[in-house]
Design a protein around this motif. Structure first.
Motif, PDB file in Angstrom:
ATOM      1  N   SER A 169       0.907  -1.226   0.040  1.00  0.00           N
ATOM      2  CA  SER A 169      -0.012   0.196   0.101  1.00  0.00           C
ATOM      3  C   SER A 169       0.819   1.165   0.234  1.00  0.00           C
ATOM      4  O   SER A 169       0.382   2.358  -0.499  1.00  0.00           O
ATOM      5  CB  SER A 169      -1.036   0.041   1.203  1.00  0.00           C
ATOM      6  OG  SER A 169      -0.199   0.128   2.495  1.00  0.00           O
ATOM      7  N   THR A 172       1.883   1.895  -3.417  1.00  0.00           N
ATOM      8  CA  THR A 172       0.809   2.620  -4.308  1.00  0.00           C
ATOM      9  C   THR A 172       0.440   4.048  -4.041  1.00  0.00           C
ATOM     10  O   THR A 172       0.122   4.738  -4.940  1.00  0.00           O
ATOM     11  CB  THR A 172      -0.461   1.820  -3.838  1.00  0.00           C
ATOM     12  OG1 THR A 172      -0.456   0.535  -4.143  1.00  0.00           O
ATOM     13  CG2 THR A 172      -1.862   2.245  -4.574  1.00  0.00           C
ATOM     14  N   ARG A 173       0.570   4.437  -2.598  1.00  0.00           N
ATOM     15  CA  ARG A 173       0.549   5.888  -2.307  1.00  0.00           C
ATOM     16  C   ARG A 173       1.646   6.646  -2.959  1.00  0.00           C
ATOM     17  O   ARG A 173       1.363   7.580  -3.318  1.00  0.00           O
ATOM     18  CB  ARG A 173       0.591   5.839  -0.598  1.00  0.00           C
ATOM     19  CG  ARG A 173      -0.719   5.394  -0.122  1.00  0.00           C
ATOM     20  CD  ARG A 173      -0.832   6.038   1.342  1.00  0.00           C
ATOM     21  NE  ARG A 173       0.282   5.237   2.122  1.00  0.00           N
ATOM     22  CZ  ARG A 173      -0.032   4.169   3.013  1.00  0.00           C
ATOM     23  NH1 ARG A 173      -1.240   3.672   2.993  1.00  0.00           N
ATOM     24  NH2 ARG A 173       1.021   3.772   3.622  1.00  0.00           N
ATOM     25  N   GLU A 176       0.639   7.185  -6.702  1.00  0.00           N
ATOM     26  CA  GLU A 176      -0.429   8.028  -6.550  1.00  0.00           C
ATOM     27  C   GLU A 176       0.144   9.491  -6.510  1.00  0.00           C
ATOM     28  O   GLU A 176      -0.389  10.549  -7.284  1.00  0.00           O
ATOM     29  CB  GLU A 176      -1.557   7.734  -5.674  1.00  0.00           C
ATOM     30  CG  GLU A 176      -2.236   6.476  -6.111  1.00  0.00           C
ATOM     31  CD  GLU A 176      -3.225   5.851  -5.070  1.00  0.00           C
ATOM     32  OE1 GLU A 176      -3.306   6.554  -3.969  1.00  0.00           O
ATOM     33  OE2 GLU A 176      -4.093   5.072  -5.400  1.00  0.00           O
ATOM     34  N   PRO A 186      -4.728   8.623 -12.629  1.00  0.00           N
ATOM     35  CA  PRO A 186      -4.526   7.068 -12.919  1.00  0.00           C
ATOM     36  C   PRO A 186      -5.773   6.421 -13.404  1.00  0.00           C
ATOM     37  O   PRO A 186      -6.845   7.109 -13.347  1.00  0.00           O
ATOM     38  CB  PRO A 186      -4.626   6.756 -11.142  1.00  0.00           C
ATOM     39  CG  PRO A 186      -5.020   7.823 -10.478  1.00  0.00           C
ATOM     40  CD  PRO A 186      -4.850   9.271 -11.290  1.00  0.00           C
ATOM     41  N   ARG A 188      -8.695   4.208 -13.979  1.00  0.00           N
ATOM     42  CA  ARG A 188      -9.238   2.960 -13.153  1.00  0.00           C
ATOM     43  C   ARG A 188     -10.535   2.728 -14.078  1.00  0.00           C
ATOM     44  O   ARG A 188     -11.386   3.589 -14.544  1.00  0.00           O
ATOM     45  CB  ARG A 188      -9.847   3.808 -11.836  1.00  0.00           C
ATOM     46  CG  ARG A 188      -8.848   4.301 -10.931  1.00  0.00           C
ATOM     47  CD  ARG A 188      -9.067   4.333  -9.661  1.00  0.00           C
ATOM     48  NE  ARG A 188      -8.130   4.985  -9.118  1.00  0.00           N
ATOM     49  CZ  ARG A 188      -7.266   4.416  -8.032  1.00  0.00           C
ATOM     50  NH1 ARG A 188      -7.663   3.285  -7.498  1.00  0.00           N
ATOM     51  NH2 ARG A 188      -6.530   4.984  -7.211  1.00  0.00           N
TER      52      ARG A 188
END
Length: 189
Positions: A169, A172-173, A176, A186, A188
């Motif tokens: 995680s 991922t942060r 981002e 991003p 999605r």
């Protein structure tokens, strides 16, 4: 006697679960249970011990062990003064994961990549083929990228790979944040 009468309760539960999950993983119940038993066994077991513990016929045990050997998930052992063959699962769970991943890649992913490469070399005959080929190209690129990433992870020491997995995680942060800083949004779907 049932599985529960041959094995302690926790062991019996684990072996039964692996049998149930076997069909979802592409192996049969017998193979799954044999593997689970060997995985938790405190020492290598011979075919007679496996058959007795799981109440399987000698032929079922033999076929299951051959399949597990073809997957490189069990090792054959011999002991001085004993003519029987004994079997054990690798002790290192990271090694088990690595072998499983390599075998699945060899058996499932490589043939798919080969088919996709061949399809991408074909000259599309019409618009439908062009569309299909473009979709196949996208799939090929994704699988190739995943395999490159997997190869990189395979080269890591187990401790480093576990550390990387634990960072999920946080990575991922960071990505981002990079997208926000660079103005990329991003995707999605």
């Amino acid at each position: 006697m049932s599985l529960q009468e041959h094995l302690p309760p926790l062991s019996a539960q684990f072996v039964a679960h692996f049998g149930e999950m076997g069909s979802r993983w592409g192996i049969n119940r017998t193979v799954g249970q044999i593997y689970a038993l060997l995985f938790i066994a405190q020492r290598p077991l011979n075919a007679d011990e496996i058959g007795e513990a799981l109440e399987f016929s000698r032929s079922n045990v033999s076929m299951g062990l051959k399949e597990l050997q073809s997957w490189r998930l069990v090792r054959l052992r011999h002991f001085p003064g004993d003519r029987r063959e004994y079997f054990e699962a690798p002790q290192d769970v990271w090694e088990i994961f690595r072998v499983l991943a390599e075998e699945r890649r060899r058996r499932e992913i490589e043939p798919t990549l080969s088919m996709l490469r061949t399809a991408l070399l074909e000259e599309p005959a019409n618009e439908a083929d062009r569309h299909a080929q473009e979709r196949m190209r996208q799939m090929h690129e994704l699988v190739e990228r995943l395999m490159t990433w997997f190869d990189d992870v395979q080269k890591l020491a187990p401790e480093t790979a576990l550390q990387l997995m634990g960072m999920g995680s946080r990575v991922t942060r960071v990505l981002e944040l990079k997208d926000r800083v660079t103005g990329k949004r991003p995707r999605r779907e």
